[in-house]
Design a protein around this motif. Structure first.
Motif, mmCIF file in Angstrom:
data_model
loop_
_atom_site.group_PDB
_atom_site.id
_atom_site.type_symbol
_atom_site.label_atom_id
_atom_site.label_comp_id
_atom_site.label_asym_id
_atom_site.label_seq_id
_atom_site.Cartn_x
_atom_site.Cartn_y
_atom_site.Cartn_z
ATOM 1 N N UNK A 1 0.820 -1.210 0.000
ATOM 2 C CA UNK A 1 0.000 0.000 0.000
ATOM 3 C C UNK A 1 0.858 1.266 0.000
ATOM 4 N N UNK A 2 2.137 1.109 0.333
ATOM 5 C CA UNK A 2 3.013 2.284 0.416
ATOM 6 C C UNK A 2 3.678 2.612 -0.915
ATOM 7 N N UNK A 3 3.507 1.759 -1.912
ATOM 8 C CA UNK A 3 4.128 1.976 -3.214
ATOM 9 C C UNK A 3 3.068 2.071 -4.308
ATOM 10 N N UNK A 4 3.410 2.773 -5.389
ATOM 11 C CA UNK A 4 2.527 2.804 -6.539
ATOM 12 C C UNK A 4 2.714 1.561 -7.386
ATOM 13 N N UNK A 5 1.783 1.328 -8.306
ATOM 14 C CA UNK A 5 1.847 0.151 -9.166
ATOM 15 C C UNK A 5 1.560 0.536 -10.616
ATOM 16 N N UNK A 6 2.324 -0.067 -11.514
ATOM 17 C CA UNK A 6 2.190 0.198 -12.943
ATOM 18 C C UNK A 6 2.084 -1.128 -13.688
ATOM 19 N N UNK A 7 1.088 -1.216 -14.575
ATOM 20 C CA UNK A 7 0.981 -2.380 -15.467
ATOM 21 C C UNK A 7 1.515 -1.977 -16.826
ATOM 22 N N UNK A 8 2.504 -2.742 -17.317
ATOM 23 C CA UNK A 8 3.106 -2.452 -18.613
ATOM 24 C C UNK A 8 2.539 -3.427 -19.638
ATOM 25 N N UNK A 9 1.672 -2.922 -20.485
ATOM 26 C CA UNK A 9 0.948 -3.765 -21.421
ATOM 27 C C UNK A 9 1.885 -4.440 -22.425
ATOM 28 N N UNK A 10 2.930 -3.735 -22.832
ATOM 29 C CA UNK A 10 3.809 -4.270 -23.875
ATOM 30 C C UNK A 10 4.525 -5.543 -23.450
ATOM 31 N N UNK A 11 4.799 -5.691 -22.156
ATOM 32 C CA UNK A 11 5.493 -6.903 -21.672
ATOM 33 C C UNK A 11 4.615 -7.749 -20.757
ATOM 34 N N UNK A 12 3.369 -7.293 -20.535
ATOM 35 C CA UNK A 12 2.443 -8.000 -19.642
ATOM 36 C C UNK A 12 3.044 -8.156 -18.237
ATOM 37 N N UNK A 13 3.774 -7.116 -17.788
ATOM 38 C CA UNK A 13 4.390 -7.138 -16.468
ATOM 39 C C UNK A 13 3.783 -6.066 -15.564
ATOM 40 N N UNK A 14 3.884 -6.324 -14.251
ATOM 41 C CA UNK A 14 3.490 -5.323 -13.273
ATOM 42 C C UNK A 14 4.705 -4.940 -12.440
#
Length: 473
Positions: free
Chosen positions: A413-426
């Motif tokens: 909860x203390x960090x942001x999260x990004x989903x990268x569609x090009x590599x299907x990674x989070x």
């Protein structure tokens, strides 16, 4: 992070070389110097990374001051390093103006001024850590061979300091260890000024400052003085625009022409760029080496350029999603007068004849410049305070750290999260602002001279360019 007074509770876990004095503070002494290695440095500070085994210091770096080898700094200052006029400017921060140690005063500036303005989650003020003179002398000896010779010749570790600053190592994600063998990628960017001033104090002959970024104009001067070999493609106005397309353009430009504006770390080790003498242009050879470093971080094919493009995409998405630069831009915009206006308030506060007015035509003195000198002193103090805070925000760095996470797993909860569609990674990410040092008031004259030189050089370039164009008949 632990407070020095609470470090006593963990003393049983510390290495035997760490000494506890007065039952309150840990003081680093000579034997501890071998546990600290050179990481990087700027004009004023040198950064050391902890390489020992103490749980208290794992995942930490130490920042200590440098001293010019050409002689002592001029010294008409009190114990906290503040002039009489600076005490007026920062007078509402009682802890800052009353403390009698310069390093503590600088720490309190970050804690009480920059941290509230930029946001607590983006700023770590650190911990002032007592150090012995012998410790700093040992550090000086150890790191000399690890520094660039031109830096070592210009300045050395200031061994007369009684405190250093203990900070989280932002090039690793957590507690000094790579959790579950997950790699950590960290990007450090010097964004520079992200807005165009609309101040009415900008002289008519300098109106170009209202349409061209300072960074772009400064590039022309740097090229003329052979500080760089080519103009950077980067424009700070793109990075701060709030447009994903323009942010992408800015990150791509930083990658193509890093100069001293971009560097990248993988698990704490520098893998791309390098401030102060950094690369002017990313060659195919450099890109290939960077791609190889990223092979375990991004799940992509081995096609040339794919991982670099993915890196640019990840940084773009994170800058856009985090909104951290919006906060930084608001602080930069505290300067509403530009140096051309603020310099008049400066000369009044330090009680000197205004050199800026002496340079102006008499016809211009009766308008806004004359009015600046007639405003109450408390307004001049606020103008200078806002200008100095803005200067700190303009010259700071932003560090963004990334760690891949498994899709579907619980996220911190203390960090942001990004989903990268090009590599299907989070990825988890965290953003911090660093290098938030207090700017000395005496630097105002240097700011003014630099501004004049940058603007004049850019205007001369435009005039020459216009003169070189073929005439139309």
């Amino acid at each position: 992070m632990l407070h020095p007074r609470r470090l006593l509770k963990t003393s049983k876990h510390l290495s035997s070389s760490v000494k506890i004095q007065k039952m309150e503070e840990i003081v680093l002494e000579t034997k501890d110097a071998v546990d600290w290695s050179y990481r990087s440095e700027g004009v004023v500070n040198l950064v050391l990374a902890y390489t020992g085994s103490s749980p208290t210091f794992l995942g930490k770096v130490m920042r200590t001051k440098k001293m010019r080898n050409t002689g002592n700094e001029n010294g008409d200052r009190s114990g906290n390093g503040l002039t009489t006029q600076e005490k007026l400017i920062w007078g509402d921060i009682k802890d800052l103006v009353s403390c009698q140690n310069k390093e503590i005063a600088e720490y309190l500036f970050v804690k009480h001024v920059m941290k509230p303005l930029l946001g607590h989650k983006y700023v770590n003020a650190g911990i002032p850590l007592p150090v012995e003179k012998e410790f700093l002398e040992s550090v000086k000896t150890i790191v000399t061979s690890q520094r660039h010779s031109w830096r070592a010749n210009a300045a050395s570790v200031d061994t007369n300091r009684s405190f250093a600053l203990l900070l989280d190592d932002l090039t690793i994600f957590s507690h000094g260890q790579i959790e579950d063998h997950k790699p950590c990628l960290t990007v450090e960017i010097k964004p520079k000024c992200g807005f165009l001033s609309s101040s009415s104090f900008i002289a008519g002959e300098n109106v170009i400052k209202k349409s061209i970024s300072r960074f772009e104009m400064y590039q022309v001067l740097k090229l003329r003085e052979n500080q760089i070999s080519q103009i950077s493609e980067y424009n700070p106005l793109d990075l701060f625009s709030g447009s994903k397309d323009r942010i992408h353009k800015a990150i791509k430009a930083l990658y193509s022409t890093p100069q001293n504006s971009l560097q990248v770390f993988l698990n704490g080790s520098l893998v791309f760029g390098g401030f102060r003498g950094g690369i002017c242009k990313t060659t195919p050879k450099l890109e290939l080496a960077f791609e190889h470093k990223l092979k375990d971080f991004f799940k992509t094919e081995d096609d040339s350029g794919v991982r670099a493009n993915t890196f640019i995409e990840l940084v773009t998405e994170t800058v856009y999603a985090s909104g951290a630069l919006d906060q930084l831009l608001d602080v930069q915009k505290l300067d509403k007068y530009n140096i051309e206006g603020a310099i008049h308030a400066y000369y009044d506060l330090v009680d000197k004849p205004c050199k800026a007015c002496q340079e102006l035509e008499s016809s211009k003195l009766s308008n806004q410049f004359g009015s600046m000198h007639s405003i109450p002193q408390d307004e001049k103090v606020n103008i200078l305070k806002d200008f100095l805070i803005s200067s700190t925000a303009t010259d700071c760095s932003v560090m963004i750290s990334f760690r891949p996470i498994e899709t579907g797993l619980s996220k911190s909860s203390s960090h942001g999260n990004i989903h990268l569609e090009s590599t299907k990674q989070e990825f988890e990410y965290k953003v911090h602002f660093i290098d938030l040092d207090m700017r000395p008031l005496k630097r105002m004259e240097a700011y003014h001279e630099s501004d004049k030189k940058i603007t004049k050089t850019y205007l001369e370039m435009l005039k020459k360019k216009k003169g070189d164009q073929p005439r139309r008949f």
